[in-house]
Design an enzyme around this catalytic site. Structure first.
Site, PDB file in Angstrom:
ATOM      1  N   HIS A  79      36.518  62.136  72.254  1.00 28.28           N
ATOM      2  CA  HIS A  79      36.277  60.989  71.378  1.00 28.28           C
ATOM      3  C   HIS A  79      37.210  59.842  71.741  1.00 28.28           C
ATOM      4  O   HIS A  79      38.428  60.017  71.790  1.00 28.28           O
ATOM      5  CB  HIS A  79      36.487  61.393  69.914  1.00 28.28           C
ATOM      6  N   HIS A  83      29.913  51.936  66.383  1.00 32.59           N
ATOM      7  CA  HIS A  83      29.371  53.254  66.714  1.00 32.59           C
ATOM      8  C   HIS A  83      27.851  53.288  66.619  1.00 32.59           C
ATOM      9  O   HIS A  83      27.201  54.075  67.306  1.00 32.59           O
ATOM     10  CB  HIS A  83      29.940  54.311  65.757  1.00 32.59           C
ATOM     11  N   ARG A 126      44.545  54.281  42.736  1.00 33.47           N
ATOM     12  CA  ARG A 126      45.436  54.832  41.709  1.00 33.47           C
ATOM     13  C   ARG A 126      44.818  54.538  40.338  1.00 33.47           C
ATOM     14  O   ARG A 126      44.879  53.415  39.850  1.00 33.47           O
ATOM     15  CB  ARG A 126      46.832  54.207  41.808  1.00 33.47           C
ATOM     16  N   CYS A 152      52.003  51.857  45.419  1.00 34.77           N
ATOM     17  CA  CYS A 152      52.314  52.645  44.234  1.00 34.77           C
ATOM     18  C   CYS A 152      53.798  52.999  44.248  1.00 34.77           C
ATOM     19  O   CYS A 152      54.380  53.258  45.312  1.00 34.77           O
ATOM     20  CB  CYS A 152      51.460  53.913  44.215  1.00 34.77           C
ATOM     21  N   TYR A 181      57.365  54.952  35.412  1.00 30.47           N
ATOM     22  CA  TYR A 181      57.657  53.985  36.462  1.00 30.47           C
ATOM     23  C   TYR A 181      59.032  53.350  36.286  1.00 30.47           C
ATOM     24  O   TYR A 181      59.194  52.126  36.277  1.00 30.47           O
ATOM     25  CB  TYR A 181      56.557  52.916  36.526  1.00 30.47           C
TER      26      TYR A 181
END
Length: 563
Positions: A136, A161, A235, A282, A418
């Site tokens: 490939h 492709h 997320r 994130c 967080y």
């Protein structure tokens, strides 16, 4: 079959000379080459094809200028394109006359490794591409992403492709058809709140299904400077809402003495449109490395909880100004509330300082486009907040309400998540009230190729990755080591030029390094430096925290070397 082998070899390094010689032969002997192709193949095409793009085109055979290389190559291109189309349809016609083997989707899914065989599907056809994996052109790892499933989603990312000569090559590996009665069975019950979630790209590496959280594989992450929408990391904290754009309204609470706004999409379009390229990350990106030091609570993100897009929408400062909001001498916060909610009706929320929201130079957006398209559902359709240089947790999706308050958002995700803590803090001693909410993130970099545990050949090794820093701080350097940090080389930076204090997007980087003779293993390390000369820490342990956030130690991968 000889032509099929040619195309396969055409993808290999060093085959250009062979292809050139063949093309020259075809130009000189053009009439003979035309007669070689049997007539029945051309007659079969209209009966077997429903796609006009595969019908043969008849190029002019006149070449008045024998010294014209351009015209000669056009003839060769026409020949190769025609030959590819004819060969592909020869294969389809022969297959139609035979009784193909029939496979279930489950059988195809079970062939997803070199040990079991690598099968893929295109439409209703099944192909065993095991022998092609090492050939490939994009490398084995990229083809393996489609192993055991459909190849269409990957061709959608890389449209080059979907060409006749690639289809001809694929046709050689056909082994059968999918069972038409084998429908894709639903995985979720209608009563499940996640049943209406959108479909996702199969390349994404799923960290949780409900809510859906996933990251792109590293070998695709830095394939492009702009991350394609289908593989942008996702997320979600709650089920994805299905918002009707015709009835959507964004509620902006007005300032005292001002006027509250209820904005439709058309209303938002009337504000000046602003575009900006922004990397979102994130807070838990690379959390998996903290888990190796000591267990943390959170999704097992690797290096892919980060992506980059070109966002467009109305500036938040313009919308807030219309609602009567002005800078304040006292502390104030802009609170965002999403339309996603849990069974109790509690919506996702977050906030940023008002000073950032009102600063035109901060370029905070109420975004409705992502890479030139309407926001995908997973990424906040129809409107989300984009806050350049700030952690992804503050960039609320499916935005429903905006208000200016004297305190930050009372949302769980603002007050009880967080946040970073000392390595000595555990769940018995943690006090979320004493730690500030994460806004800007520290400098970050990671290696995307080669991957940990990979095997490389001796001689040279090419290393790729990304680097980014929060708060608009530009990445000025990425240092790379192949001996565990004993010696360093400077990588080449790619991507958009970055303005001082407004470097909102990452830099892609690469380095080609010489592998020392007789070396059996390499420990590849990277570290980035931003324009404030912040640099990544060398190990994870000193920055470990119970939530596994802010993981930005030197990124390390070990690779094996073969002669």
């Amino acid at each position: 079959m000889g032509r099929v082998k040619l195309f396969r070899c055409g993808h290999r390094a060093g085959s250009a000379t062979m292809l050139l010689r063949l093309c020259r032969t075809l130009v000189v002997g053009f009439p003979r080459a035309v007669r070689v192709k049997p007539t029945p193949s051309r007659l079969c095409i209209p009966a077997c094809s429903t796609n006009d793009s595969f019908k043969p085109q008849h190029p002019s055979l006149t070449c008045p200028d024998e010294n014209s290389r351009t015209r000669g190559w056009k003839v060769v291109g026409a020949l190769l394109g025609l030959g590819a189309a004819l060969a592909y349809h020869d294969h389809r016609c022969r297959a139609a006359q035979e009784s193909p083997r029939v496979f279930t989707r489950e059988e195809v899914r079970s062939h997803n490794s070199l040990e079991t065989g690598v099968w893929v599907t295109l439409g209703s056809e099944v192909f065993d591409v095991t022998k092609f994996v090492d050939l490939h052109p994009g490398g084995p790892s990229k083809l393996m992403l489609a192993a055991g499933g459909p190849i269409e989603p990957f061709w959608a990312l890389y449209a080059s492709h979907n060409q006749p000569h690639v289809r001809e090559l694929l046709a050689e590996y056909k082994i059968g058809e999918l069972n038409p009665e084998d429908k894709v069975s639903p995985t979720l019950e209608a009563s499940d709140p996640y049943a209406d979630d959108p479909s996702r790209h199969p390349a994404l590496r799923i960290n949780s299904q409900r809510p859906f959280n996933a990251e792109p594989p590293p070998e695709l992450l830095t394939e492009n400077y702009i991350t394609p929408n289908p593989i942008f990391f996702t997320r979600n904290h709650l089920p994805v809402p299905n918002v009707d754009p015709d009835t959507y309204r964004l509620h902006i609470v007005g300032a005292p003495g001002g006027q509250s706004l209820s904005l439709s999409l058309d209303d938002l379009y009337k504000f000046p449109k602003h575009e900006v390229t922004v990397t979102l990350q994130c807070a838990g990106n690379r959390r998996a490395e903290m888990n190796k030091v000591k267990a943390v609570k959170g999704l097992e993100w690797r290096t892919g909880a980060i992506s980059t897009a070109r966002w467009a929408g109305a500036r938040l400062c313009d919308v807030l100004a219309q609602a009567g909001h002005r800078p304040r001498e006292t502390e104030a916060h802009v609170c965002f509330e999403g339309l996603d909610s849990d069974p109790t009706g509690t919506a996702y929320g977050a906030s940023i300082p008002l000073a950032r929201a009102l600063d035109p130079e901060a370029e905070v957006l109420l975004a409705y486009e992502m890479n030139g398209q309407p926001l995908p559902r997973d990424h906040g359709f129809p409107v989300r907040v984009v806050v350049p240089g700030v952690v992804g947790a503050r960039q609320v999706k499916w935005l429903g309400r905006v208000s200016v308050e004297s305190e930050e958002s009372h949302s769980h995700w603002q007050r009880r998540d967080y946040k970073g803590f000392s390595p000595s803090v555990d769940w018995d001693t943690v006090d979320f009230d004493q730690a500030p909410a994460i806004q800007e993130l520290p400098v970050q970099s990671a290696i995307t190729e080669p991957q940990d545990g990979a095997t490389v050949e001796s001689g040279e090794v090419t290393i790729k990755g990304y680097a980014w820093s929060g708060g608009g701080r530009a990445v000025i350097r990425v240092d790379v080591s192949i001996d565990g940090g004993l010696t360093w080389q400077e990588a080449q930076l790619e991507g958009e030029e970055q303005c001082p204090r407004k470097a909102w997007a990452w830099r892609i980087w690469h380095l080609t390094a010489q592998v020392p003779a007789e070396q059996k293993e390499l420990e590849v390390v990277c570290k980035a430096v931003d324009d404030s000369y912040n640099v990544q820490p060398d190990t994870v342990a000193p920055i470990w925290n119970l939530r596994g956030v802010l993981s930005n130690a030197w990124h390390r991968v070990r690779v094996h070397v073969v002669p």
